[in-house]
Design a protein around this motif. Structure first.
Motif, PDB file in Angstrom:
ATOM      1  N   ALA A  24       0.829  -1.209   0.000  1.00  0.00           N
ATOM      2  CA  ALA A  24       0.000   0.000   0.000  1.00  0.00           C
ATOM      3  C   ALA A  24       0.862   1.257   0.000  1.00  0.00           C
ATOM      4  O   ALA A  24       0.535   2.246  -0.672  1.00  0.00           O
ATOM      5  CB  ALA A  24      -0.936  -0.001   1.212  1.00  0.00           C
ATOM      6  N   VAL A  25       1.965   1.227   0.742  1.00  0.00           N
ATOM      7  CA  VAL A  25       2.888   2.370   0.761  1.00  0.00           C
ATOM      8  C   VAL A  25       3.433   2.617  -0.635  1.00  0.00           C
ATOM      9  O   VAL A  25       3.451   3.760  -1.125  1.00  0.00           O
ATOM     10  CB  VAL A  25       4.047   2.137   1.758  1.00  0.00           C
ATOM     11  CG1 VAL A  25       5.145   3.170   1.574  1.00  0.00           C
ATOM     12  CG2 VAL A  25       3.533   2.169   3.186  1.00  0.00           C
ATOM     13  N   LEU A  26       3.873   1.559  -1.304  1.00  0.00           N
ATOM     14  CA  LEU A  26       4.437   1.708  -2.647  1.00  0.00           C
ATOM     15  C   LEU A  26       3.399   2.212  -3.641  1.00  0.00           C
ATOM     16  O   LEU A  26       3.695   3.071  -4.475  1.00  0.00           O
ATOM     17  CB  LEU A  26       5.041   0.383  -3.113  1.00  0.00           C
ATOM     18  CG  LEU A  26       6.263  -0.096  -2.323  1.00  0.00           C
ATOM     19  CD1 LEU A  26       6.670  -1.490  -2.763  1.00  0.00           C
ATOM     20  CD2 LEU A  26       7.404   0.885  -2.447  1.00  0.00           C
ATOM     21  N   ALA A  27       2.189   1.704  -3.551  1.00  0.00           N
ATOM     22  CA  ALA A  27       1.125   2.167  -4.449  1.00  0.00           C
ATOM     23  C   ALA A  27       0.788   3.624  -4.193  1.00  0.00           C
ATOM     24  O   ALA A  27       0.619   4.419  -5.134  1.00  0.00           O
ATOM     25  CB  ALA A  27      -0.116   1.296  -4.277  1.00  0.00           C
ATOM     26  N   THR A  28       0.710   4.012  -2.937  1.00  0.00           N
ATOM     27  CA  THR A  28       0.398   5.392  -2.583  1.00  0.00           C
ATOM     28  C   THR A  28       1.560   6.314  -2.949  1.00  0.00           C
ATOM     29  O   THR A  28       1.349   7.461  -3.351  1.00  0.00           O
ATOM     30  CB  THR A  28       0.078   5.513  -1.083  1.00  0.00           C
ATOM     31  OG1 THR A  28      -0.983   4.603  -0.771  1.00  0.00           O
ATOM     32  CG2 THR A  28      -0.348   6.921  -0.708  1.00  0.00           C
ATOM     33  N   GLY A  29       2.783   5.805  -2.850  1.00  0.00           N
ATOM     34  CA  GLY A  29       3.962   6.594  -3.183  1.00  0.00           C
ATOM     35  C   GLY A  29       3.983   7.049  -4.622  1.00  0.00           C
ATOM     36  O   GLY A  29       4.576   8.076  -4.951  1.00  0.00           O
ATOM     37  N   ALA A  30       3.314   6.311  -5.502  1.00  0.00           N
ATOM     38  CA  ALA A  30       3.233   6.701  -6.901  1.00  0.00           C
ATOM     39  C   ALA A  30       2.269   7.868  -7.097  1.00  0.00           C
ATOM     40  O   ALA A  30       2.317   8.547  -8.119  1.00  0.00           O
ATOM     41  CB  ALA A  30       2.788   5.512  -7.744  1.00  0.00           C
ATOM     42  N   LEU A  31       1.415   8.116  -6.095  1.00  0.00           N
ATOM     43  CA  LEU A  31       0.384   9.146  -6.226  1.00  0.00           C
ATOM     44  C   LEU A  31       0.565  10.334  -5.291  1.00  0.00           C
ATOM     45  O   LEU A  31       0.001  11.397  -5.527  1.00  0.00           O
ATOM     46  CB  LEU A  31      -0.988   8.529  -5.940  1.00  0.00           C
ATOM     47  CG  LEU A  31      -1.375   7.330  -6.793  1.00  0.00           C
ATOM     48  CD1 LEU A  31      -2.642   6.691  -6.266  1.00  0.00           C
ATOM     49  CD2 LEU A  31      -1.534   7.746  -8.240  1.00  0.00           C
ATOM     50  N   SER A  32       1.297  10.154  -4.219  1.00  0.00           N
ATOM     51  CA  SER A  32       1.424  11.197  -3.212  1.00  0.00           C
ATOM     52  C   SER A  32       2.887  11.417  -2.870  1.00  0.00           C
ATOM     53  O   SER A  32       3.689  10.484  -2.908  1.00  0.00           O
ATOM     54  CB  SER A  32       0.663  10.794  -1.944  1.00  0.00           C
ATOM     55  OG  SER A  32       0.828  11.771  -0.948  1.00  0.00           O
ATOM     56  N   GLU A  33       3.216  12.631  -2.531  1.00  0.00           N
ATOM     57  CA  GLU A  33       4.591  12.965  -2.187  1.00  0.00           C
ATOM     58  C   GLU A  33       4.800  13.138  -0.693  1.00  0.00           C
ATOM     59  O   GLU A  33       5.924  13.325  -0.257  1.00  0.00           O
ATOM     60  CB  GLU A  33       5.014  14.242  -2.905  1.00  0.00           C
ATOM     61  CG  GLU A  33       5.064  14.092  -4.400  1.00  0.00           C
ATOM     62  CD  GLU A  33       5.496  15.356  -5.099  1.00  0.00           C
ATOM     63  OE1 GLU A  33       5.924  16.309  -4.425  1.00  0.00           O
ATOM     64  OE2 GLU A  33       5.389  15.388  -6.327  1.00  0.00           O
TER      65      GLU A  33
END
Length: 119
Positions: A24-33
């Motif tokens: 989830a962290v990796l997926a969110t990292g693609a969208l949020s800074e």
């Protein structure tokens, strides 16, 4: 943009929560800074180096913490009180560089995030 905190509270083996949280962290990292990782309770054991999950027929995802830098995820915090309660050193090497904070400071830092996702 919302600040998102990921709260790791479970030991790395015995459940899939840690692996799912990292995904989830990796997926969110693609969208949020603006992502923060917090390790409390048994979650502090996620950061122990030298784990051998294959000995208990578990998947080794711990090394994946190393790719977080590629996603510019560098706000990582670990609870000093949780480390001490589990007999772990505050200054030990970890698989991820994380700032060690006492429980009060960690709660204050966590309160600055808009969304908290717990694993």
């Amino acid at each position: 943009m919302n600040r998102v905190a990921f709260l790791f509270t479970q030991a790395p083996h015995g459940s899939s929560a840690g692996r799912e949280g990292l995904d989830a962290v990796l997926a969110t990292g693609a969208l949020s800074e603006d992502i923060g990782l917090f390790f409390i309770g048994d979650g502090v054991m996620q950061l122990n180096p030298g784990q051998q999950p294959e000995q208990i027929l578990a998947r080794n995802y711990i090394a994946t913490f190393g790719v977080l830098a590629l996603y510019d995820i560098d706000q990582c915090y670990v609870c000093a009180d949780s480390l001490q309660a589990r007999g772990q050193s505050l200054t030990a090497e970890r698989v991820l560089a994380a700032e060690v904070l006492d429980a009060a400071a960690l709660r204050a830092k966590l309160a600055t995030y808009h969304r908290i996702i717990r694993f």
